[in-house]
Enzyme design. Structure first.
Site, PDB file in Angstrom:
ATOM      1  N   HIS A  66      14.517 -14.073  12.018  1.00 54.21           N
ATOM      2  CA  HIS A  66      14.088 -14.005  13.497  1.00 54.21           C
ATOM      3  C   HIS A  66      12.570 -14.349  13.583  1.00 54.21           C
ATOM      4  O   HIS A  66      12.123 -14.696  14.616  1.00 54.21           O
ATOM      5  CB  HIS A  66      14.479 -12.575  13.962  1.00 54.21           C
ATOM      6  CG  HIS A  66      16.102 -12.490  14.362  1.00 54.21           C
ATOM      7  ND1 HIS A  66      16.561 -11.512  14.993  1.00 54.21           N
ATOM      8  CD2 HIS A  66      17.072 -13.411  13.783  1.00 54.21           C
ATOM      9  CE1 HIS A  66      18.061 -11.512  14.839  1.00 54.21           C
ATOM     10  NE2 HIS A  66      18.125 -12.648  14.231  1.00 54.21           N
ATOM     11  N   CYS A 102       0.993  -1.062   0.132  1.00 52.05           N
ATOM     12  CA  CYS A 102       0.195   0.172   0.070  1.00 52.05           C
ATOM     13  C   CYS A 102       0.860   1.127   0.045  1.00 52.05           C
ATOM     14  O   CYS A 102       2.220   1.043  -0.187  1.00 52.05           O
ATOM     15  CB  CYS A 102      -0.991   0.086   1.204  1.00 52.05           C
ATOM     16  SG  CYS A 102      -0.275   0.137   2.820  1.00 52.05           S
TER      17      CYS A 102
HETATM   18  C1  RB5 Z   1      -4.194   5.298   0.581  1.00 48.51           C
HETATM   19  O1  RB5 Z   1      -4.245   6.500   0.419  1.00 48.51           O
HETATM   20  C2  RB5 Z   1      -3.236   5.039   1.924  1.00 48.51           C
HETATM   21  O2  RB5 Z   1      -3.850   5.240   3.127  1.00 48.51           O
HETATM   22  C3  RB5 Z   1      -2.775   3.217   1.822  1.00 48.51           C
HETATM   23  O3  RB5 Z   1      -2.378   3.279   0.895  1.00 48.51           O
HETATM   24  C4  RB5 Z   1      -1.941   2.982   3.094  1.00 48.51           C
HETATM   25  O4  RB5 Z   1      -0.744   3.783   3.001  1.00 48.51           O
HETATM   26  C5  RB5 Z   1      -2.380   2.872   4.453  1.00 48.51           C
HETATM   27  O5  RB5 Z   1      -1.870   2.393   5.462  1.00 48.51           O
END
Ligand code: RB5
Length: 152
Positions: free
Chosen positions: A101, A68
């Site tokens: 680990h 993400c």
């Molecule tokens: C999305 O905008 C963002 O919040 C997501 O990709 C991530 O970084 C969340 O932890």
């Protein structure tokens, strides 16, 4: 020998990096179970972390990669599943140590925080490093059967 399947998923913040890493995984001979997302349309990272955790829980893959923007949301969401030991790595050493680990079975990456070459290096370190066992084995086992802390 049959090839290993690696499961991968991302939110909209990790789509481009996911495509790059899918290519790397295939080039290394892994089968890839790609759970999306595949566009820049905004999605919710917990949905993808949960889908990946279920794929591992159901035995469709033993190891996975979640991407993400920061890697943080994916790691929090994935670690809510007892079968998952998801580690957020920002560099080669953290990706290596989470295997040595912690026997991490999911690598989390923040596509907005690290560059593609660092991410590729993290993936290779994660895939190529074995769990050391030994003194770490009991600690890892404790995470699968956590004792709820009580007040003194
Ligand atoms: C999305 O905008 C963002 O919040 C997501 O990709 C991530 O970084 C969340 O932890």
């Amino acid at each position: 020998m049959p090839s290993e399947t690696v499961v991968i998923a991302a939110d909209h913040g990790g789509v481009e990096l996911k495509a790059l890493l899918v290519g790397d995984l295939k080039a290394r001979g892994f089968d890839v179970l790609d759970l999306g997302t595949d566009s820049s349309a905004s999605v919710d990272y917990p949905d993808f972390a949960q889908a990946l955790a279920k794929a591992i829980r159901d035995g469709r893959a033993a190891r996975g990669v979640l991407i993400c923007g920061s890697g943080i949301g994916m790691s929090i969401a994935a670690n809510r599943f007892p079968e998952i030991r998801a580690a957020l790595a920002h560099d080669h050493l953290s990706a290596k140590l989470c295997r040595q680990h912690n026997d991490a079975n999911v690598l989390c990456l923040g596509a907005r925080l690290i560059g593609p070459e660092v991410a590729r290096d993290c993936l290779n370190a994660f895939l190529d490093t074995k769990f050391e066992g030994g003194r770490h084995a009991g600690r890892v086992a404790k995470m699968s059967s956590p004792v709820v802390a009580t007040e003194a």
